[in-house]
Design a protein around this motif. Structure first.
Motif, PDB file in Angstrom:
ATOM      1  N   SER A  17      38.508 -18.152  39.703  1.00  8.30           N
ATOM      2  CA  SER A  17      38.120 -18.615  40.802  1.00  8.30           C
ATOM      3  C   SER A  17      36.914 -18.772  41.305  1.00  8.30           C
ATOM      4  N   ASN A  18      35.843 -18.206  40.643  1.00  9.37           N
ATOM      5  CA  ASN A  18      34.508 -18.084  40.886  1.00  9.37           C
ATOM      6  C   ASN A  18      33.635 -18.227  39.801  1.00  9.37           C
ATOM      7  N   ASP A  19      32.742 -19.490  39.738  1.00 13.26           N
ATOM      8  CA  ASP A  19      31.766 -19.688  38.613  1.00 13.26           C
ATOM      9  C   ASP A  19      31.065 -18.640  38.420  1.00 13.26           C
ATOM     10  N   VAL A  20      30.198 -17.853  39.388  1.00 13.31           N
ATOM     11  CA  VAL A  20      29.629 -16.513  39.259  1.00 13.31           C
ATOM     12  C   VAL A  20      30.105 -15.730  40.032  1.00 13.31           C
ATOM     13  N   ILE A  21      30.398 -14.317  39.427  1.00  9.10           N
ATOM     14  CA  ILE A  21      30.994 -13.397  40.323  1.00  9.10           C
ATOM     15  C   ILE A  21      30.277 -12.020  39.806  1.00  9.10           C
ATOM     16  N   LEU A  22      30.066 -11.316  40.672  1.00  6.36           N
ATOM     17  CA  LEU A  22      29.350  -9.995  40.669  1.00  6.36           C
ATOM     18  C   LEU A  22      30.418  -8.871  40.987  1.00  6.36           C
ATOM     19  N   PHE A  23      30.872  -7.997  40.011  1.00 11.36           N
ATOM     20  CA  PHE A  23      31.523  -6.864  40.455  1.00 11.36           C
ATOM     21  C   PHE A  23      30.514  -5.829  40.887  1.00 11.36           C
ATOM     22  N   TYR A  78      29.776 -11.916  35.731  1.00  7.19           N
ATOM     23  CA  TYR A  78      30.796 -12.971  35.010  1.00  7.19           C
ATOM     24  C   TYR A  78      30.112 -14.267  35.259  1.00  7.19           C
ATOM     25  N   VAL A  79      30.179 -15.306  34.382  1.00  5.83           N
ATOM     26  CA  VAL A  79      29.670 -16.714  34.469  1.00  5.83           C
ATOM     27  C   VAL A  79      30.708 -17.443  33.814  1.00  5.83           C
ATOM     28  N   LYS A  80      31.358 -18.405  34.699  1.00  4.25           N
ATOM     29  CA  LYS A  80      32.409 -19.301  34.143  1.00  4.25           C
ATOM     30  C   LYS A  80      33.357 -18.580  33.259  1.00  4.25           C
ATOM     31  N   LYS A  81      34.088 -17.542  33.756  1.00  5.87           N
ATOM     32  CA  LYS A  81      35.078 -16.551  33.153  1.00  5.87           C
ATOM     33  C   LYS A  81      34.512 -15.738  31.795  1.00  5.87           C
ATOM     34  N   GLU A  82      33.045 -15.929  31.606  1.00  5.05           N
ATOM     35  CA  GLU A  82      32.527 -15.073  30.443  1.00  5.05           C
ATOM     36  C   GLU A  82      31.876 -13.860  31.137  1.00  5.05           C
ATOM     37  N   PHE A  83      32.116 -12.592  30.334  1.00  7.26           N
ATOM     38  CA  PHE A  83      31.241 -11.510  30.881  1.00  7.26           C
ATOM     39  C   PHE A  83      29.827 -11.538  30.446  1.00  7.26           C
ATOM     40  N   VAL A  84      28.907 -11.461  30.980  1.00  6.19           N
ATOM     41  CA  VAL A  84      27.672 -11.611  30.807  1.00  6.19           C
ATOM     42  C   VAL A  84      27.089 -10.243  30.355  1.00  6.19           C
ATOM     43  N   GLY A  85      27.102  -9.135  31.271  1.00 10.64           N
ATOM     44  CA  GLY A  85      26.604  -8.095  31.291  1.00 10.64           C
ATOM     45  C   GLY A  85      26.317  -7.118  32.463  1.00 10.64           C
ATOM     46  N   GLY A  86      25.776  -6.183  32.191  1.00  9.36           N
ATOM     47  CA  GLY A  86      25.352  -5.289  33.406  1.00  9.36           C
ATOM     48  C   GLY A  86      23.992  -5.576  33.647  1.00  9.36           C
ATOM     49  N   CYS A  87      23.365  -4.498  34.535  1.00 10.10           N
ATOM     50  CA  CYS A  87      21.934  -4.638  35.166  1.00 10.10           C
ATOM     51  C   CYS A  87      20.765  -4.768  33.839  1.00 10.10           C
ATOM     52  N   ASP A  88      20.934  -4.014  32.811  1.00  9.89           N
ATOM     53  CA  ASP A  88      19.940  -4.082  31.680  1.00  9.89           C
ATOM     54  C   ASP A  88      19.851  -5.422  31.085  1.00  9.89           C
ATOM     55  N   ILE A  89      21.222  -5.953  30.952  1.00 14.16           N
ATOM     56  CA  ILE A  89      21.239  -7.462  30.078  1.00 14.16           C
ATOM     57  C   ILE A  89      20.876  -8.392  30.900  1.00 14.16           C
ATOM     58  N   VAL A  90      21.032  -8.376  32.353  1.00 13.00           N
ATOM     59  CA  VAL A  90      20.792  -9.444  33.297  1.00 13.00           C
ATOM     60  C   VAL A  90      19.417  -9.539  33.635  1.00 13.00           C
ATOM     61  N   THR A  91      18.829  -8.196  33.726  1.00 12.19           N
ATOM     62  CA  THR A  91      17.347  -8.149  33.823  1.00 12.19           C
ATOM     63  C   THR A  91      16.690  -8.758  32.736  1.00 12.19           C
ATOM     64  N   GLU A  92      16.960  -8.343  31.392  1.00 15.76           N
ATOM     65  CA  GLU A  92      16.312  -8.873  30.249  1.00 15.76           C
ATOM     66  C   GLU A  92      16.605 -10.454  30.067  1.00 15.76           C
ATOM     67  N   MET A  93      17.751 -11.002  30.527  1.00 12.12           N
ATOM     68  CA  MET A  93      17.855 -12.216  30.422  1.00 12.12           C
ATOM     69  C   MET A  93      17.190 -12.984  31.317  1.00 12.12           C
ATOM     70  N   PHE A  94      17.131 -12.522  32.503  1.00  6.10           N
ATOM     71  CA  PHE A  94      16.350 -13.019  33.610  1.00  6.10           C
ATOM     72  C   PHE A  94      14.751 -13.318  33.227  1.00  6.10           C
ATOM     73  N   GLU A  95      14.294 -12.161  32.708  1.00  8.70           N
ATOM     74  CA  GLU A  95      12.862 -12.005  32.264  1.00  8.70           C
ATOM     75  C   GLU A  95      12.460 -12.912  31.167  1.00  8.70           C
ATOM     76  N   SER A  96      13.437 -13.063  30.443  1.00  7.72           N
ATOM     77  CA  SER A  96      13.257 -14.125  29.146  1.00  7.72           C
ATOM     78  C   SER A  96      13.260 -15.524  29.419  1.00  7.72           C
ATOM     79  N   GLY A  97      14.234 -15.818  30.588  1.00 12.57           N
ATOM     80  CA  GLY A  97      14.381 -17.013  30.862  1.00 12.57           C
ATOM     81  C   GLY A  97      15.693 -17.531  30.397  1.00 12.57           C
ATOM     82  N   GLU A  98      16.391 -16.704  29.785  1.00 16.95           N
ATOM     83  CA  GLU A  98      17.659 -16.796  29.121  1.00 16.95           C
ATOM     84  C   GLU A  98      18.751 -17.078  30.232  1.00 16.95           C
ATOM     85  N   LEU A  99      18.747 -16.382  31.363  1.00 19.31           N
ATOM     86  CA  LEU A  99      19.668 -16.435  32.388  1.00 19.31           C
ATOM     87  C   LEU A  99      19.914 -17.835  33.144  1.00 19.31           C
TER      88      LEU A  99
END
Length: 113
Positions: A17-23, A78-99
């Protein structure tokens, strides 16, 4: 239905029920760990609306999300029901523009500051 099934159901409901959700540990205003704080900061920086679940409110939720994703650490994004990752992955994706790219690709509205 045992407790774990119930928790899995709750997790699934939140993700569906949430497009972007952070546990996370704590809340966006009062994160209870540096990693959760970092991911909240990144999501705010990207300017995406997101919901959170404070896993510290229940041991079942804290253990349940790890089992659900098969990922040992929190926070978990999670974005659109897909598990993206934790802090390290999200940080890397953010820094590379991938997020930002992924959010755009999935049609999530962003409003970078």
């Amino acid at each position: 239905m045992n407790n774990l099934d119930h928790v899995s159901q709750n997790i699934e409901n939140e993700i569906n029920s949430n497009d972007v959700i952070l546990f996370m540990k704590g809340t966006p205003v009062f994160p209870m760990c540096g990693f959760s704080a970092r991911v909240v900061e990144i999501l705010n920086n990207v300017g995406v609306k997101f919901e959170t679940v404070n896993v510290l409110e229940s041991d079942e939720m804290r253990e349940g999300i790890k089992k659900y994703s098969n990922w040992p650490t929190i926070p978990q994004l999670y974005v659109k029901k897909e598990f993206v990752g934790g802090c390290d992955i999200v940080t890397e994706m953010f820094e590379s523009g991938e997020l930002l790219e992924m959010l755009n690709t999935k049609g999530i509205e962003v409003n970078p500051s």
